[in-house]
Design a protein around this motif. Structure first.
Motif, short mmCIF file in Angstrom:
data_model
loop_
_atom_site.label_atom_id
_atom_site.label_comp_id
_atom_site.label_asym_id
_atom_site.label_seq_id
_atom_site.Cartn_x
_atom_site.Cartn_y
_atom_site.Cartn_z
N LEU A 1 83.47 40.87 -31.37
CA LEU A 1 83.95 39.73 -30.87
C LEU A 1 83.13 39.42 -29.44
CD1 LEU A 1 87.49 40.64 -31.05
CD2 LEU A 1 86.64 38.98 -32.44
N ALA A 2 82.07 38.32 -29.76
CA ALA A 2 81.24 37.80 -28.57
C ALA A 2 82.11 37.42 -27.36
CB ALA A 2 80.09 37.15 -29.19
N ALA A 3 82.93 36.71 -27.48
CA ALA A 3 83.53 35.93 -26.47
C ALA A 3 84.44 36.91 -25.73
CB ALA A 3 84.55 34.90 -27.06
N PRO A 4 84.83 37.10 -24.58
CA PRO A 4 85.81 37.78 -23.91
C PRO A 4 87.27 37.52 -24.14
CG PRO A 4 85.00 36.25 -22.28
CD PRO A 4 84.12 36.05 -23.81
N PRO A 5 88.14 38.32 -24.01
CA PRO A 5 89.36 37.99 -24.22
C PRO A 5 89.79 36.68 -23.41
CG PRO A 5 89.39 40.34 -23.87
CD PRO A 5 87.83 39.59 -23.97
N THR A 6 90.77 36.05 -23.73
CA THR A 6 91.03 34.65 -23.28
C THR A 6 92.04 34.43 -22.01
OG1 THR A 6 92.95 34.17 -24.81
CG2 THR A 6 90.60 33.36 -25.48
N ARG A 7 93.00 35.56 -22.01
CA ARG A 7 93.83 35.40 -20.96
C ARG A 7 93.39 36.55 -20.00
NH1 ARG A 7 99.80 35.44 -23.05
NH2 ARG A 7 100.36 34.78 -20.87
N SER A 8 93.59 36.46 -18.54
CA SER A 8 93.26 37.24 -17.57
C SER A 8 94.04 37.09 -16.17
CB SER A 8 91.80 37.02 -17.06
OG SER A 8 91.67 35.66 -16.41
N HIS B 1 91.66 41.53 -18.87
CA HIS B 1 91.41 40.37 -19.69
C HIS B 1 92.08 40.86 -21.00
CE1 HIS B 1 88.64 38.38 -16.96
NE2 HIS B 1 88.27 39.75 -16.58
N THR B 2 92.90 40.12 -21.67
CA THR B 2 93.42 40.62 -22.77
C THR B 2 93.76 39.12 -23.88
OG1 THR B 2 95.05 41.98 -24.01
CG2 THR B 2 96.06 40.64 -22.24
N ASP B 3 94.02 39.66 -25.10
CA ASP B 3 94.77 38.59 -25.92
C ASP B 3 95.07 39.16 -27.14
OD1 ASP B 3 92.31 38.61 -27.24
OD2 ASP B 3 91.56 36.69 -26.58
N VAL C 1 95.36 41.79 -34.08
CA VAL C 1 94.28 42.50 -33.24
C VAL C 1 94.69 42.09 -31.83
CG1 VAL C 1 91.78 41.97 -32.65
CG2 VAL C 1 92.83 41.50 -35.03
N VAL C 2 94.76 43.13 -30.88
CA VAL C 2 94.73 43.34 -29.56
C VAL C 2 93.55 43.45 -28.89
CG1 VAL C 2 96.05 44.14 -27.37
CG2 VAL C 2 97.42 43.64 -29.59
N ARG C 3 92.91 42.74 -28.16
CA ARG C 3 91.88 43.11 -27.28
C ARG C 3 92.15 43.26 -25.85
NH1 ARG C 3 87.25 38.62 -28.21
NH2 ARG C 3 89.26 37.06 -27.63
N ALA C 4 91.44 44.12 -25.31
CA ALA C 4 91.88 44.53 -23.65
C ALA C 4 90.58 44.92 -23.04
CB ALA C 4 92.96 45.60 -23.64
N ASP C 5 90.49 44.58 -21.91
CA ASP C 5 89.47 44.64 -21.02
C ASP C 5 89.97 44.96 -19.42
OD1 ASP C 5 86.91 44.94 -19.54
OD2 ASP C 5 85.99 43.73 -21.25
N LEU C 6 89.81 46.18 -19.02
CA LEU C 6 90.65 46.60 -17.85
C LEU C 6 89.75 47.09 -16.87
CD1 LEU C 6 93.53 48.61 -19.60
CD2 LEU C 6 93.41 46.12 -19.14
N SER C 7 89.94 47.01 -15.63
CA SER C 7 88.99 47.36 -14.45
C SER C 7 89.44 48.61 -13.96
CB SER C 7 89.12 46.47 -13.23
OG SER C 7 90.11 46.41 -12.81
N ALA C 8 90.45 49.31 -14.27
CA ALA C 8 91.16 50.48 -13.93
C ALA C 8 91.88 51.01 -15.23
CB ALA C 8 91.94 50.52 -12.79
N GLY C 9 91.96 52.48 -15.17
CA GLY C 9 92.77 53.10 -16.17
C GLY C 9 94.33 53.35 -15.83
N TRP C 10 95.07 53.56 -16.53
CA TRP C 10 96.46 53.89 -16.61
C TRP C 10 97.23 54.61 -17.89
CZ3 TRP C 10 100.20 49.97 -18.86
CH2 TRP C 10 99.56 49.12 -19.72
N ARG D 1 85.22 50.09 -15.82
CA ARG D 1 85.82 49.31 -17.04
C ARG D 1 86.09 49.89 -18.24
NH1 ARG D 1 81.86 46.25 -21.59
NH2 ARG D 1 83.64 44.75 -22.37
N TYR D 2 87.63 49.62 -18.72
CA TYR D 2 87.90 49.99 -19.94
C TYR D 2 87.86 49.03 -20.74
CZ TYR D 2 91.30 51.65 -23.52
OH TYR D 2 91.74 51.98 -24.78
N SER D 3 87.53 49.11 -22.15
CA SER D 3 87.70 47.80 -23.11
C SER D 3 87.82 48.40 -24.41
CB SER D 3 86.12 47.09 -23.10
OG SER D 3 86.28 46.31 -24.23
#
Length: 332
Positions: free
Chosen positions: A6-13, A44-46, A55-64, A122-124
């Motif tokens: 998916l070239a575009a990043p997730p839409t919600r942030s 960033h997620t959607d 489909v769930v996309r997630a892009d995070l700056s930290a782990g949990w 980054r975690y994606s």
């Protein structure tokens, strides 16, 4: 790497951990701890929801740490890829490590927890969830009356293997098609893609019943194949899967596959594709047809116009647009 899925990043942030949880909670994900570190946390997620697959996309700056509550998801199967970071899953009491070089395959009721870690900030991930109805149908046609959770599927598939690469292509097509709306407009393509991914997993990923796949007779009686062909020709407008056809004629999906190869030298999917190509050819050949070629192709389950034009030309000796021009009297 899977970033090109998916070239575009997730839409919600956002930066609110609670807001992220509100988005993910309907998909069984709950927090066990806050992100590490919590300050400067960004996400960033959607989510895209389809008939057979989410489909769930997630892009995070930290782990949990996550824990899961999947009481109402019996029979659903998650297929997940990492683009960045790493993770450790707890599946039916066993710890499983994940990296971007692997695909994770997990029956959701067996998923207990997961610890995700950002690497270089980054975690994606991209996670596809195949719905219970499709999973149950394919599982029944392939292995009989068996619960997905009882298969003990090997949870990791290496992307360097043939099965891993093929599964990656199916995931890419499914995720992209769901996000751009093509699979919503073409349920035939959606059903076949979902079934193909599940069939690939059941036949190539080790599990408790792997040996059962080789217990079927070497071919199917011709009457079953004749009935299957008759059913396909009578119902090409339906989003048929191999499981649907096998169930209708009373054989397993694997037996149907073997029978088609024995008698017709091809697969049921390829045979069904030819029937649908004939339907497209017939529709485009009608002078009264006003639909563009792309819409007719999509209606019959073809989502990639370049490949469609190639297989159409191979089947009929001319391009779809040539058929339209001839039908409207523009060509001799």
């Amino acid at each position: 790497m899977v970033e090109d899925i998916l070239a575009a990043p997730p839409t919600r942030s956002g930066s609110s951990f609670e807001e992220l949880l509100e988005i993910l909670h309907p998909h069984g994900i709950n927090a066990h701890s806050s992100p590490r570190p919590e300050d400067a946390f960004r996400w960033h997620t959607d989510v895209a929801v389809g008939a057979e697959i989410d489909v769930v996309r997630a892009d995070l700056s930290a782990g949990w740490d996550w824990h899961y509550s999947y009481e109402s998801t019996s029979g659903e199967l998650a297929i997940s890829l990492l683009n960045a970071g790493k993770a450790e899953m707890l599946i039916a009491g066993k710890n499983v490590q994940r990296t971007p070089s692997e695909i994770a395959i997990v029956p959701l009721p067996t998923m207990q927890a997961q610890r995700v870690e950002a690497v270089d900030g980054r975690y994606s991930s991209v996670t596809l969830t195949l719905h219970t109805g499709m999973v149950s149908k394919v599982l029944s046609a392939t292995l009989g009356n068996t619960a997905l959770e009882d298969l003990n599927l090997t949870p990791i598939v290496d992307l360097s293997t043939g099965a891993g690469q093929t599964l990656l292509q199916l995931i890419r097509a499914s995720a992209t098609g769901l996000y751009d709306g093509i699979l919503t407009r073409s349920p035939k393509a959606s059903a076949l893609l979902s079934e193909a991914a599940l069939q690939l997993i059941l036949e190539n990923v080790p599990h408790r019943l792997t040996d059962r796949l080789n217990r079927y007779p070497p071919d199917a009686p011709p009457r079953y194949i004749r009935r299957a062909v008759e059913y396909m020709r009578a119902n090409p407008h339906l989003p048929l899967t191999i499981a649907d056809i096998a169930g209708t004629v009373g054989v397993s999906g694997r037996l149907l596959q073997l029978g088609f190869r024995k008698i017709h030298g091809t697969t049921p999917v390829a045979y069904l594709r030819q029937i649908r190509l004939e339907a497209i050819h017939d529709e485009l050949s009608r002078p009264e047809n006003m639909l563009p070629v792309s819409e007719v192709a999509l209606k019959w389950g073809f989502t990639h116009m370049g490949r469609f034009a190639a297989v159409y030309r191979s089947a009929f000796g001319l391009y779809p647009s040539d058929t339209v021009r001839r039908a409207r009297g523009f060509c001799n």
